[in-house]
Write an enzyme that holds these catalytic residues in place. Structure first.
Site, PDB file in Angstrom:
ATOM      1  N   ASN A  72      -2.182  -0.456   6.672  1.00 34.75           N
ATOM      2  CA  ASN A  72      -1.712  -1.744   7.183  1.00 34.75           C
ATOM      3  C   ASN A  72      -0.780  -2.481   6.214  1.00 34.75           C
ATOM      4  O   ASN A  72      -0.791  -3.710   6.151  1.00 34.75           O
ATOM      5  CB  ASN A  72      -2.911  -2.616   7.603  1.00 34.75           C
ATOM      6  CG  ASN A  72      -3.909  -2.822   6.475  1.00 34.75           C
ATOM      7  OD1 ASN A  72      -3.618  -2.477   5.316  1.00 34.75           O
ATOM      8  ND2 ASN A  72      -5.058  -3.400   6.776  1.00 34.75           N
ATOM      9  N   LYS A 127       0.823  -1.214   0.000  1.00 36.16           N
ATOM     10  CA  LYS A 127       0.000   0.000   0.000  1.00 36.16           C
ATOM     11  C   LYS A 127       0.858   1.267   0.000  1.00 36.16           C
ATOM     12  O   LYS A 127       2.051   1.212   0.313  1.00 36.16           O
ATOM     13  CB  LYS A 127      -0.949  -0.048   1.202  1.00 36.16           C
ATOM     14  CG  LYS A 127      -1.926  -1.238   1.117  1.00 36.16           C
ATOM     15  CD  LYS A 127      -2.959  -1.220   2.233  1.00 36.16           C
ATOM     16  CE  LYS A 127      -3.930  -2.392   2.074  1.00 36.16           C
ATOM     17  NZ  LYS A 127      -5.030  -2.319   3.067  1.00 36.16           N
ATOM     18  N   HIS A 175      -2.218  -5.563   1.129  1.00 34.48           N
ATOM     19  CA  HIS A 175      -3.473  -6.250   0.839  1.00 34.48           C
ATOM     20  C   HIS A 175      -3.133  -7.658   0.374  1.00 34.48           C
ATOM     21  O   HIS A 175      -2.128  -7.862  -0.307  1.00 34.48           O
ATOM     22  CB  HIS A 175      -4.226  -5.530  -0.292  1.00 34.48           C
ATOM     23  CG  HIS A 175      -5.330  -6.372  -0.886  1.00 34.48           C
ATOM     24  ND1 HIS A 175      -6.576  -6.458  -0.318  1.00 34.48           N
ATOM     25  CD2 HIS A 175      -5.343  -7.209  -1.956  1.00 34.48           C
ATOM     26  CE1 HIS A 175      -7.323  -7.306  -1.035  1.00 34.48           C
ATOM     27  NE2 HIS A 175      -6.596  -7.768  -2.030  1.00 34.48           N
ATOM     28  N   GLU A 186      -9.581 -10.115  -8.528  1.00 32.17           N
ATOM     29  CA  GLU A 186      -8.598  -9.044  -8.323  1.00 32.17           C
ATOM     30  C   GLU A 186      -7.442  -9.137  -9.330  1.00 32.17           C
ATOM     31  O   GLU A 186      -6.975  -8.115  -9.844  1.00 32.17           O
ATOM     32  CB  GLU A 186      -8.062  -9.097  -6.885  1.00 32.17           C
ATOM     33  CG  GLU A 186      -9.141  -8.759  -5.855  1.00 32.17           C
ATOM     34  CD  GLU A 186      -8.728  -9.040  -4.414  1.00 32.17           C
ATOM     35  OE1 GLU A 186      -7.581  -9.488  -4.189  1.00 32.17           O
ATOM     36  OE2 GLU A 186      -9.557  -8.810  -3.518  1.00 32.17           O
ATOM     37  N   TYR A 191     -12.320  -2.678  -4.209  1.00 33.81           N
ATOM     38  CA  TYR A 191     -12.925  -2.649  -2.876  1.00 33.81           C
ATOM     39  C   TYR A 191     -14.455  -2.558  -2.936  1.00 33.81           C
ATOM     40  O   TYR A 191     -15.070  -2.035  -2.004  1.00 33.81           O
ATOM     41  CB  TYR A 191     -12.357  -1.482  -2.068  1.00 33.81           C
ATOM     42  CG  TYR A 191     -10.981  -1.748  -1.472  1.00 33.81           C
ATOM     43  CD1 TYR A 191     -10.742  -2.855  -0.652  1.00 33.81           C
ATOM     44  CD2 TYR A 191      -9.921  -0.876  -1.705  1.00 33.81           C
ATOM     45  CE1 TYR A 191      -9.489  -3.090  -0.098  1.00 33.81           C
ATOM     46  CE2 TYR A 191      -8.660  -1.107  -1.148  1.00 33.81           C
ATOM     47  CZ  TYR A 191      -8.457  -2.218  -0.342  1.00 33.81           C
ATOM     48  OH  TYR A 191      -7.219  -2.441   0.212  1.00 33.81           O
TER      49      TYR A 191
HETATM   50  P1  DAT Z   1      -8.193  -7.052   4.959  1.00 35.29           P
HETATM   51  O1  DAT Z   1      -7.355  -6.003   4.272  1.00 35.29           O
HETATM   52  O2  DAT Z   1      -7.525  -7.594   6.198  1.00 35.29           O
HETATM   53  O3  DAT Z   1      -8.701  -8.120   4.026  1.00 35.29           O
HETATM   54  P2  DAT Z   1     -10.857  -5.904   4.787  1.00 35.29           P
HETATM   55  O4  DAT Z   1     -10.942  -6.519   3.435  1.00 35.29           O
HETATM   56  O5  DAT Z   1     -11.953  -6.188   5.758  1.00 35.29           O
HETATM   57  O6  DAT Z   1      -9.478  -6.280   5.516  1.00 35.29           O
HETATM   58  O7  DAT Z   1     -10.777  -4.320   4.637  1.00 35.29           O
HETATM   59  C1  DAT Z   1     -10.063  -3.737   3.578  1.00 35.29           C
HETATM   60  C2  DAT Z   1      -9.276  -2.562   4.112  1.00 35.29           C
HETATM   61  O8  DAT Z   1     -10.170  -1.559   4.618  1.00 35.29           O
HETATM   62  C3  DAT Z   1      -8.389  -2.922   5.304  1.00 35.29           C
HETATM   63  O9  DAT Z   1      -7.123  -3.395   4.891  1.00 35.29           O
HETATM   64  C4  DAT Z   1      -8.321  -1.639   6.046  1.00 35.29           C
HETATM   65  C5  DAT Z   1      -9.676  -1.002   5.826  1.00 35.29           C
HETATM   66  N1  DAT Z   1     -10.612  -1.312   6.911  1.00 35.29           N
HETATM   67  C6  DAT Z   1     -11.235  -2.499   7.116  1.00 35.29           C
HETATM   68  N2  DAT Z   1     -12.022  -2.453   8.190  1.00 35.29           N
HETATM   69  C7  DAT Z   1     -11.889  -1.186   8.676  1.00 35.29           C
HETATM   70  C8  DAT Z   1     -12.460  -0.486   9.780  1.00 35.29           C
HETATM   71  N3  DAT Z   1     -13.349  -1.068  10.608  1.00 35.29           N
HETATM   72  N4  DAT Z   1     -12.098   0.808   9.956  1.00 35.29           N
HETATM   73  C9  DAT Z   1     -11.225   1.411   9.129  1.00 35.29           C
HETATM   74  N5  DAT Z   1     -10.661   0.812   8.065  1.00 35.29           N
HETATM   75  C10 DAT Z   1     -10.994  -0.462   7.841  1.00 35.29           C
HETATM   76 MG    MG Z   2      -9.897  -7.870   2.322  1.00 36.97          MG
END
Ligand code: DAT
Ligand code: MG
Length: 140
Positions: free
Chosen positions: A116, A9, A119, A130, A49
């Site tokens: 974080n 990222k 991805h 994707e 997303y």
């Molecule tokens: P991951 O990246 O672990 O698969 P995800 O697909 O649920 O997690 O979410 C995509 C991204 O969105 C994640 O890397 C960070 C952000 N995100 C997810 N949940 C969030 C939350 N509750 N508050 C803020 N950002 C969030």
């Molecule tokens: Mg995800």
């Protein structure tokens, strides 16, 4: 043979962590299939997303992910989808376990978006979708 899409990222790309992420992927034994550096257009991110559209964090996620270059990577290996998710660690970098990419290399920077480091695709269906978005030349 399974494939997964990995993204380094923008904040991690800017800190020069692409090499460290690639090192961990290769040290684990997964093969690098394709790699590209680009600042993702909003349209691509919206499709990537799509499952999060409408959620409270969606706009800050879009703004963060389009803020600069990312490294997009396709990796390959038996069970590499679950394997990379395990390497990456928990979504929240504050809670991600030490030893994981997010736990070792990420933190809360007080930016209002979850930054974080990486991805990783979460299922074979997500990976195929994707990879088709980021590397259309690999599909079909
Ligand atoms: P991951 O990246 O672990 O698969 P995800 O697909 O649920 O997690 O979410 C995509 C991204 O969105 C994640 O890397 C960070 C952000 N995100 C997810 N949940 C969030 C939350 N509750 N508050 C803020 N950002 C969030
Ligand atoms: Mg995800």
């Amino acid at each position: 043979m399974e494939r997964s899409l990995v993204l380094v990222k923008p904040e991690a790309f800017a800190r020069g962590l692409t090499g460290e992420v690639l090192r961990r992927i290769e040290a684990k034994g997964y093969r690098l299939v394709a790699l590209s550096i680009l600042t993702p257009p909003r349209e691509l991110l919206g499709r990537h997303y799509a499952e999060h559209e409408g959620k409270p964090f969606f706009e800050s996620l879009m703004a963060f992910m389009s803020s600069g270059p990312v490294t997009a990577i396709v990796i390959e290996g038996e069970q590499c989808i679950a394997g990379f998710r395990s390497l990456a660690g928990a979504t929240d970098p504050t809670k991600a376990a030490p030893g994981s990419i997010r736990g070792d290399l990420g933190r809360d920077w007080g930016q209002g978006s979850t930054q974080n480091v990486v991805h990783g695709s979460d299922s074979p269906e997500s990976a195929a979708r994707e990879i088709g978005l980021w590397f259309p030349e690999l599909s079909g």
